[in-house]
Design a protein around this motif. Structure first.
Motif, PDB file in Angstrom:
ATOM      1  N   ARG A 163       2.181 -19.019 -14.574  1.00 27.08           N
ATOM      2  CA  ARG A 163       0.758 -19.148 -15.565  1.00 27.08           C
ATOM      3  C   ARG A 163      -0.310 -19.254 -14.528  1.00 27.08           C
ATOM      4  NH1 ARG A 163      -0.623 -21.256 -20.653  1.00 27.08           N
ATOM      5  NH2 ARG A 163       1.452 -22.351 -20.840  1.00 27.08           N
ATOM      6  N   ALA A 164      -0.240 -19.896 -13.198  1.00 27.86           N
ATOM      7  CA  ALA A 164      -1.309 -19.867 -12.133  1.00 27.86           C
ATOM      8  C   ALA A 164      -1.558 -18.421 -11.788  1.00 27.86           C
ATOM      9  CB  ALA A 164      -1.114 -20.760 -11.022  1.00 27.86           C
ATOM     10  N   ALA A 165      -0.319 -17.783 -11.464  1.00 25.37           N
ATOM     11  CA  ALA A 165      -0.208 -16.482 -10.918  1.00 25.37           C
ATOM     12  C   ALA A 165      -0.935 -15.308 -11.950  1.00 25.37           C
ATOM     13  CB  ALA A 165       1.219 -15.935 -10.334  1.00 25.37           C
ATOM     14  N   VAL A 166      -0.681 -15.353 -13.039  1.00 25.09           N
ATOM     15  CA  VAL A 166      -1.129 -14.517 -14.046  1.00 25.09           C
ATOM     16  C   VAL A 166      -2.453 -14.887 -14.270  1.00 25.09           C
ATOM     17  CG1 VAL A 166      -0.879 -13.928 -16.780  1.00 25.09           C
ATOM     18  CG2 VAL A 166       1.223 -14.394 -15.151  1.00 25.09           C
ATOM     19  N   LEU A 167      -3.007 -16.155 -14.474  1.00 23.18           N
ATOM     20  CA  LEU A 167      -4.327 -16.212 -14.688  1.00 23.18           C
ATOM     21  C   LEU A 167      -5.325 -15.804 -13.555  1.00 23.18           C
ATOM     22  CD1 LEU A 167      -4.329 -19.663 -16.531  1.00 23.18           C
ATOM     23  CD2 LEU A 167      -4.737 -17.387 -17.420  1.00 23.18           C
ATOM     24  N   GLY A 168      -4.786 -16.052 -12.248  1.00 20.31           N
ATOM     25  CA  GLY A 168      -5.480 -15.652 -11.168  1.00 20.31           C
ATOM     26  C   GLY A 168      -5.823 -13.981 -11.017  1.00 20.31           C
ATOM     27  N   ALA A 169      -4.570 -13.292 -11.223  1.00 19.74           N
ATOM     28  CA  ALA A 169      -4.660 -11.947 -11.410  1.00 19.74           C
ATOM     29  C   ALA A 169      -5.599 -11.421 -12.621  1.00 19.74           C
ATOM     30  CB  ALA A 169      -3.456 -11.148 -11.377  1.00 19.74           C
ATOM     31  N   ASN A 170      -5.627 -11.979 -13.605  1.00 18.30           N
ATOM     32  CA  ASN A 170      -6.461 -11.830 -14.768  1.00 18.30           C
ATOM     33  C   ASN A 170      -7.749 -11.899 -14.407  1.00 18.30           C
ATOM     34  OD1 ASN A 170      -6.727 -11.124 -17.829  1.00 18.30           O
ATOM     35  ND2 ASN A 170      -7.793 -13.141 -17.492  1.00 18.30           N
ATOM     36  N   ASP A 171      -8.345 -12.907 -13.598  1.00 20.55           N
ATOM     37  CA  ASP A 171      -9.643 -13.032 -13.249  1.00 20.55           C
ATOM     38  C   ASP A 171     -10.052 -12.080 -12.351  1.00 20.55           C
ATOM     39  OD1 ASP A 171      -9.803 -15.607 -14.368  1.00 20.55           O
ATOM     40  OD2 ASP A 171      -9.334 -16.849 -12.664  1.00 20.55           O
ATOM     41  N   GLY A 172      -9.235 -11.558 -11.534  1.00 16.92           N
ATOM     42  CA  GLY A 172      -9.819 -10.490 -10.687  1.00 16.92           C
ATOM     43  C   GLY A 172      -9.905  -9.185 -11.364  1.00 16.92           C
ATOM     44  N   LEU A 173      -8.817  -8.911 -12.141  1.00 12.71           N
ATOM     45  CA  LEU A 173      -9.051  -7.473 -12.887  1.00 12.71           C
ATOM     46  C   LEU A 173     -10.322  -7.875 -13.888  1.00 12.71           C
ATOM     47  CD1 LEU A 173      -7.726  -4.985 -13.933  1.00 12.71           C
ATOM     48  CD2 LEU A 173      -6.402  -6.229 -15.365  1.00 12.71           C
ATOM     49  N   VAL A 174     -10.412  -8.713 -14.532  1.00 11.38           N
ATOM     50  CA  VAL A 174     -11.412  -8.653 -15.634  1.00 11.38           C
ATOM     51  C   VAL A 174     -12.877  -8.725 -15.014  1.00 11.38           C
ATOM     52  CG1 VAL A 174     -12.487  -9.854 -17.601  1.00 11.38           C
ATOM     53  CG2 VAL A 174      -9.864  -9.583 -17.384  1.00 11.38           C
ATOM     54  N   SER A 175     -13.103  -9.372 -14.209  1.00  9.22           N
ATOM     55  CA  SER A 175     -14.411  -9.642 -13.432  1.00  9.22           C
ATOM     56  C   SER A 175     -14.745  -8.219 -12.780  1.00  9.22           C
ATOM     57  CB  SER A 175     -14.285 -10.744 -12.632  1.00  9.22           C
ATOM     58  OG  SER A 175     -13.475 -10.620 -11.354  1.00  9.22           O
ATOM     59  N   ASN A 176     -13.837  -7.742 -11.978  1.00 13.68           N
ATOM     60  CA  ASN A 176     -14.162  -6.540 -11.087  1.00 13.68           C
ATOM     61  C   ASN A 176     -14.063  -5.295 -11.879  1.00 13.68           C
ATOM     62  OD1 ASN A 176     -14.976  -6.273  -8.447  1.00 13.68           O
ATOM     63  ND2 ASN A 176     -13.065  -5.033  -7.950  1.00 13.68           N
ATOM     64  N   LEU A 177     -13.295  -5.214 -12.993  1.00 12.33           N
ATOM     65  CA  LEU A 177     -13.320  -4.235 -14.066  1.00 12.33           C
ATOM     66  C   LEU A 177     -14.904  -4.070 -14.626  1.00 12.33           C
ATOM     67  CD1 LEU A 177     -12.425  -1.736 -15.574  1.00 12.33           C
ATOM     68  CD2 LEU A 177     -11.385  -3.506 -17.585  1.00 12.33           C
ATOM     69  N   SER A 178     -15.360  -5.287 -15.146  1.00 12.10           N
ATOM     70  CA  SER A 178     -16.678  -5.417 -15.760  1.00 12.10           C
ATOM     71  C   SER A 178     -17.686  -4.948 -14.545  1.00 12.10           C
ATOM     72  CB  SER A 178     -17.022  -6.810 -16.100  1.00 12.10           C
ATOM     73  OG  SER A 178     -16.308  -7.072 -17.042  1.00 12.10           O
ATOM     74  N   LEU A 179     -17.563  -5.477 -13.361  1.00 13.02           N
ATOM     75  CA  LEU A 179     -18.548  -5.024 -12.488  1.00 13.02           C
ATOM     76  C   LEU A 179     -18.521  -3.693 -12.067  1.00 13.02           C
ATOM     77  CD1 LEU A 179     -20.606  -5.610 -10.041  1.00 13.02           C
ATOM     78  CD2 LEU A 179     -18.582  -5.928  -8.668  1.00 13.02           C
ATOM     79  N   VAL A 180     -17.566  -2.980 -12.022  1.00 11.96           N
ATOM     80  CA  VAL A 180     -17.134  -1.321 -11.937  1.00 11.96           C
ATOM     81  C   VAL A 180     -17.801  -0.746 -13.029  1.00 11.96           C
ATOM     82  CG1 VAL A 180     -15.453   0.457 -11.733  1.00 11.96           C
ATOM     83  CG2 VAL A 180     -15.499  -1.613 -10.164  1.00 11.96           C
ATOM     84  N   MET A 181     -17.263  -1.134 -14.095  1.00 14.07           N
ATOM     85  CA  MET A 181     -17.989  -0.373 -15.589  1.00 14.07           C
ATOM     86  C   MET A 181     -19.480  -0.445 -15.619  1.00 14.07           C
ATOM     87  SD  MET A 181     -15.569   1.168 -16.873  1.00 14.07           S
ATOM     88  CE  MET A 181     -14.934   1.561 -15.181  1.00 14.07           C
ATOM     89  N   GLY A 182     -20.031  -1.609 -15.312  1.00 14.82           N
ATOM     90  CA  GLY A 182     -21.612  -1.737 -15.325  1.00 14.82           C
ATOM     91  C   GLY A 182     -22.169  -1.001 -14.397  1.00 14.82           C
ATOM     92  N   VAL A 183     -21.668  -0.813 -13.069  1.00 15.52           N
ATOM     93  CA  VAL A 183     -22.183   0.083 -12.161  1.00 15.52           C
ATOM     94  C   VAL A 183     -22.003   1.683 -12.425  1.00 15.52           C
ATOM     95  CG1 VAL A 183     -22.114   0.959  -9.560  1.00 15.52           C
ATOM     96  CG2 VAL A 183     -21.893  -1.478 -10.107  1.00 15.52           C
ATOM     97  N   ALA A 184     -20.697   1.950 -13.254  1.00 13.28           N
ATOM     98  CA  ALA A 184     -20.529   3.375 -13.472  1.00 13.28           C
ATOM     99  C   ALA A 184     -21.433   3.790 -14.679  1.00 13.28           C
ATOM    100  CB  ALA A 184     -19.167   3.400 -14.176  1.00 13.28           C
ATOM    101  N   GLY A 185     -21.861   2.575 -15.574  1.00 14.94           N
ATOM    102  CA  GLY A 185     -22.765   2.918 -16.662  1.00 14.94           C
ATOM    103  C   GLY A 185     -23.995   3.149 -16.290  1.00 14.94           C
ATOM    104  N   ALA A 186     -24.531   2.892 -14.903  1.00 14.00           N
ATOM    105  CA  ALA A 186     -25.759   2.996 -14.405  1.00 14.00           C
ATOM    106  C   ALA A 186     -25.817   4.370 -13.637  1.00 14.00           C
ATOM    107  CB  ALA A 186     -26.294   2.068 -13.374  1.00 14.00           C
ATOM    108  N   SER A 187     -24.744   5.355 -13.844  1.00 14.31           N
ATOM    109  CA  SER A 187     -24.805   6.411 -13.464  1.00 14.31           C
ATOM    110  C   SER A 187     -24.683   6.654 -11.684  1.00 14.31           C
ATOM    111  CB  SER A 187     -25.612   7.658 -13.944  1.00 14.31           C
ATOM    112  OG  SER A 187     -25.413   7.616 -15.471  1.00 14.31           O
ATOM    113  N   LEU A 188     -24.234   5.561 -11.188  1.00 17.48           N
ATOM    114  CA  LEU A 188     -24.247   5.885  -9.676  1.00 17.48           C
ATOM    115  C   LEU A 188     -23.229   6.599  -9.039  1.00 17.48           C
ATOM    116  CD1 LEU A 188     -25.187   2.040  -8.714  1.00 17.48           C
ATOM    117  CD2 LEU A 188     -26.734   3.901  -9.213  1.00 17.48           C
TER     118      LEU A 188
END
Length: 381
Positions: A163-188
């Protein structure tokens, strides 16, 4: 045991029989794998007995399906069960024990209102939950050196490495996906998105690693203080400590005379006494004391990075809109895969859990993309 006749059984009943049969087949298969992977022969025997009981339960549901006129499926474990069997073979039975204990606990009353089951069968399900809970609490589960210790902030939701491994990977994926999409939305530019994504990966992973180091190190220091107090009590209050140890063994079922003899023998050597009291009274492994903080930090860093790298990689090799859509596609696939991994310890349907995970991740990414786009428009005029 009461039965359901062929005429009384409905299509809903037959589906229930099949679901029960699948669960029993899966459990028996997993317990046999845990028995084969368990070096302690006493524990291996317990797993074998559990598998035998599950086999008998499976036979009952096969009979109910046949009585209702249905086709009895072969005893073939599900994909989820085969994954858990692989984990048991690779990491050992103790790695899997907390997951199985949680699942048995959740299902301990599953047969209480099913008229086809006997009182004995219902009692066996509750007994399985109690036995596995005792084994897990007695130290048969994942040890401090495993990922469960490394991902300490998630222990409260499951207390096991999977469970710890799954949640750790999920934290990284969701947080960085949100960051990347936010920057992409700004048309950088793609270069700016890539740099931002890598920076987010490193910042998040380092933050997680530092948090885990502090968590485990703080626990170790607290445990060391408890051990030091225990050592002082053994040196200054040996009679009281011997009486306490005897009571502990009496509580575990030893006769009073035998418990006193065992306690006296242990207390005759201070080193043995300290190790024993650390285990029995404090519930700690004196060799680990919560695990290595450096191993915890490194494992947490890697778990976060595994998820966080997924939405970033496409921008390093692909250009134009294709990089954006590839990032979304890869992240969506990873989200669904994480949803599948979650079903290994919840038992819920793969499609439901995978789509739910995908929906939540997509919602987070969509919100940040919209905010990034609005900021980009406002700044760009």
């Amino acid at each position: 045991m009461s039965g359901v006749s062929a005429t009384a059984a409905t299509a809903k009943d037959v589906k229930r029989y099949r679901d029960n049969l699948r669960d029993e087949i899966d459990s028996a298969c997993i317990y046999r794998a845990m028995a084969a992977a368990e070096p302690d022969q006493h524990l291996a025997t317990v797993y074998k007995r559990l598998a035998e009981v599950e086999d008998r339960h499976a036979a009952l549901w096969e009979a109910q399906i046949a009585k209702a006129g249905g086709t009895v499926p072969p005893r073939r474990p599900s994909v989820r069960a085969r994954v858990l069997v692989t984990l048991a073979r690779r990491f050992g039975a103790r790695f899997l024990l907390p997951t199985m204990a949680s699942m048995e606990s959740a299902n301990r009353h599953v047969y209480d209102r099913q008229p086809e089951t006997s009182k004995t069968m219902r009692g066996q399900e509750r007994s399985h939950a109690r036995v596995l809970e005792l084994m897990a609490n007695a130290g048969g589960g994942a040890q401090g050196s495993t990922v469960a210790r490394a991902e300490g902030r998630h222990q409260g939701v499951g207390g096991n490495a999977l469970r710890a491994a799954v949640l750790g990977a999920n934290d990284g994926l969701v947080s960085n996906l949100s960051l990347v999409m936010g920057v992409a939305g700004a048309s950088l530019s793609e270069h700016a998105i890539l740099v931002t994504g890598l920076a987010g990966l490193l910042a998040g992973a380092c933050s997680m690693a530092m948090g885990e180091w502090i968590s485990v190190q703080s626990s170790r220091e607290a445990y060391e203080k408890q051990v030091a107090v225990e050592e002082s009590e053994i040196a200054t209050l040996p009679v009281e400590e011997e009486e306490e140890l005897a009571l502990i063994y009496m509580a575990k079922g030893l006769p009073e005379d035998e418990a006193k003899q065992v306690a006296a023998h242990i207390m005759s050597d201070e080193k043995t006494a300290l190790e024993t009291m650390t285990r029995e009274e404090l519930g700690l492994d004196p060799e680990e004391l919560g695990g290595s903080p450096w191993a915890a930090a490194a494992t947490s860093f890697m778990l976060f990075a595994v998820g966080a790298i997924v939405p970033v990689v496409p921008f390093a090799f692909i250009h134009g809109p294709a990089a954006f859509w590839t990032s979304i596609g890869a992240s969506a696939a990873m989200l669904f895969l994480i949803g599948f991994a979650i079903t290994l310890f919840t038992g819920r349907g793969v499609l439901y859990t995978g789509l739910r995970q995908l929906l939540f991740g997509a919602a987070a990414a969509g919100v940040t993309y919209g905010i990034g786009h609005a900021i980009g428009v406002a700044i760009g005029g």
